[in-house]
Design a protein around this motif. Sequence first.
Motif, short mmCIF file in Angstrom:
data_model
loop_
_atom_site.label_atom_id
_atom_site.label_comp_id
_atom_site.label_asym_id
_atom_site.label_seq_id
_atom_site.Cartn_x
_atom_site.Cartn_y
_atom_site.Cartn_z
N SER A 78 10.44 -6.95 49.01
CA SER A 78 11.00 -7.27 50.33
C SER A 78 12.47 -6.86 50.31
O SER A 78 13.10 -6.86 49.26
CB SER A 78 10.86 -8.77 50.63
OG SER A 78 11.62 -9.53 49.71
N GLU A 79 12.98 -6.52 51.48
CA GLU A 79 14.34 -6.02 51.56
C GLU A 79 15.14 -6.77 52.60
O GLU A 79 14.63 -7.13 53.66
CB GLU A 79 14.35 -4.52 51.90
CG GLU A 79 13.68 -3.65 50.85
CD GLU A 79 13.87 -2.17 51.13
OE1 GLU A 79 14.48 -1.83 52.18
OE2 GLU A 79 13.42 -1.35 50.31
N LYS A 95 7.34 -3.44 31.03
CA LYS A 95 6.29 -4.19 31.73
C LYS A 95 6.69 -4.59 33.14
O LYS A 95 5.85 -5.07 33.91
CB LYS A 95 5.93 -5.44 30.93
CG LYS A 95 5.30 -5.14 29.57
CD LYS A 95 5.02 -6.42 28.80
CE LYS A 95 4.42 -6.11 27.43
NZ LYS A 95 4.17 -7.35 26.64
N THR A 96 7.96 -4.41 33.49
CA THR A 96 8.37 -4.73 34.86
C THR A 96 7.78 -3.69 35.81
O THR A 96 7.58 -2.53 35.46
CB THR A 96 9.90 -4.75 35.00
OG1 THR A 96 10.44 -3.44 34.71
CG2 THR A 96 10.52 -5.77 34.04
N GLN A 97 7.52 -4.13 37.03
CA GLN A 97 6.90 -3.24 38.00
C GLN A 97 7.90 -2.34 38.70
O GLN A 97 7.60 -1.20 39.03
CB GLN A 97 6.13 -4.08 39.04
CG GLN A 97 5.32 -3.26 40.03
CD GLN A 97 4.50 -4.13 40.96
OE1 GLN A 97 4.49 -5.35 40.84
NE2 GLN A 97 3.82 -3.50 41.91
N PHE A 98 9.13 -2.84 38.90
CA PHE A 98 10.13 -2.10 39.69
C PHE A 98 11.42 -1.79 38.92
O PHE A 98 11.99 -0.73 39.10
CB PHE A 98 10.47 -2.89 40.96
CG PHE A 98 9.28 -3.22 41.80
CD1 PHE A 98 8.67 -2.24 42.58
CD2 PHE A 98 8.74 -4.49 41.81
CE1 PHE A 98 7.55 -2.53 43.35
CE2 PHE A 98 7.63 -4.79 42.58
CZ PHE A 98 7.03 -3.80 43.35
N ILE A 138 18.38 -5.14 42.88
CA ILE A 138 16.95 -5.44 42.82
C ILE A 138 16.71 -6.63 41.89
O ILE A 138 17.25 -6.68 40.79
CB ILE A 138 16.15 -4.22 42.35
CG1 ILE A 138 16.34 -3.06 43.33
CG2 ILE A 138 14.67 -4.57 42.22
CD1 ILE A 138 15.54 -1.83 43.01
N VAL A 139 15.92 -7.59 42.36
CA VAL A 139 15.56 -8.77 41.59
C VAL A 139 14.04 -8.81 41.49
O VAL A 139 13.34 -8.64 42.50
CB VAL A 139 16.08 -10.06 42.27
CG1 VAL A 139 15.62 -11.29 41.49
CG2 VAL A 139 17.60 -10.04 42.36
N GLU A 140 13.53 -9.05 40.29
CA GLU A 140 12.09 -9.08 40.09
C GLU A 140 11.71 -10.26 39.20
O GLU A 140 12.17 -10.38 38.07
CB GLU A 140 11.61 -7.78 39.44
CG GLU A 140 10.11 -7.74 39.20
CD GLU A 140 9.64 -6.41 38.61
OE1 GLU A 140 8.48 -6.35 38.15
OE2 GLU A 140 10.43 -5.43 38.61
N ALA A 172 11.28 -8.73 44.42
CA ALA A 172 9.85 -9.04 44.24
C ALA A 172 9.85 -10.43 43.65
O ALA A 172 9.84 -10.61 42.43
CB ALA A 172 9.20 -8.02 43.32
N TRP A 173 9.90 -11.43 44.51
CA TRP A 173 10.13 -12.80 44.07
C TRP A 173 8.92 -13.69 44.30
O TRP A 173 8.25 -14.10 43.37
CB TRP A 173 11.37 -13.36 44.78
CG TRP A 173 11.85 -14.66 44.22
CD1 TRP A 173 11.74 -15.90 44.78
CD2 TRP A 173 12.48 -14.86 42.96
NE1 TRP A 173 12.27 -16.85 43.96
CE2 TRP A 173 12.74 -16.24 42.83
CE3 TRP A 173 12.86 -14.01 41.92
CZ2 TRP A 173 13.35 -16.79 41.70
CZ3 TRP A 173 13.47 -14.54 40.80
CH2 TRP A 173 13.71 -15.92 40.70
N THR A 174 8.61 -13.96 45.55
CA THR A 174 7.48 -14.86 45.82
C THR A 174 6.14 -14.14 45.73
O THR A 174 5.10 -14.79 45.63
CB THR A 174 7.61 -15.47 47.23
OG1 THR A 174 7.65 -14.43 48.20
CG2 THR A 174 8.89 -16.30 47.32
#
Length: 377
Positions: A88-89, A239-242, A194-196, A81-83
């Motif tokens: 996205s995977e 607070k992170t979404q994923f 996973i990167v957020e 969840a970057w841009t």
Amino acid sequence: MPSEQADFVVIGGGPAGAAAALMLRRHVPGRRVILLEAGRHDRPKPGEVLPAVARGLLRQLGAWALFAEAGFVENRTLVSAWTKEQLSEKHSIFSAHGAGWHLDRARFDRLMLQAAETVGSEVRLGSAVCSATRENRGWRLKLADADITAQAVIWAAGRSWGLARHFGAKVIVHGHLAAYARFFDRSPGDCRMIVEARPEGWWYSADLPDHRRVVACLTDPDLGGGLRKADHWYRALAKTQFIARLLPAEARETVSLVKPAGTASVDPAAGERWVAAGDCLFAADPLSSRGIVHALRSGILAAYAASDMLEGREDLARARYSMIATQGFNDYVPALAAHYAAAARWDTPFWQRRLPLKETATARAGHSHFGRRGWVT
């Protein structure tokens, strides 16, 4: 004090040092190679994902069979969840290189040293080098209980640059970043990393062997001081979404680490009968996912350069190695800057420092990122 001699001494037993020792024994098998590692690879460490492109390097080093037998967890999907806030995977099935791996880094480093020992390198753990001085055409390395004279040295001590002034090198810091990581057990995964992106920086998580997991927040040290405290770290995680969803209720924290993760380089890349490799040569931002691959590749190239130095081609070896190192760094800088800029959607210090148009202003404020400028230490 006992003293001994070697053709090559490799300082550092991480992936770069092990790769250098392996390649030296394959390339010049008649030479004596001693590898000195200050630690014992008995503690958790960051750097847990190995891209699939490393398969060819491990084959080149003769370490692929040993690695394949270790049964590390495959990395089949990169989720980000970057841009934008949606996930996205990228699936490894669509990559020409195939799947990468989630590593137990300490175990991987021990495996690489085992491979180096198998081909005749003399590996010595718990052997920190205190100083290095020129002697004749080689180097005298002082340890706590012995001296070793080497005809050539490969300096691959990771982000430990204490010997820089001994080699006449300067460490240039191009960007500050710190990783605030915690390791957990009882947290089975699904072969994903996973990167957020978040206002304070960015988070990542990867599942590790034996139902373990690493979760880390990457931010600037002056912004993340509170993350050293468990309550602050867990509040930020919540607070992170994923990322927060990845830890099951039964997960148990086992280790917490704070490690530097910014970009730094050494100048020069090689000198009189010495060559830098791995993070000693060029420490990359973890976002680039090139740390271990860079370590293996630079270790291989450093071995060829050091060998050439002993074969009477010292000037050519230094020039060629420096050219390759410079090109690698010059390719890295704009790519990393563009990747950060793509996610700079928050008006927070971490992301504002990474806006291209503000590079000059932030450099004056003490936060230079990704440019050729930097601070010399």
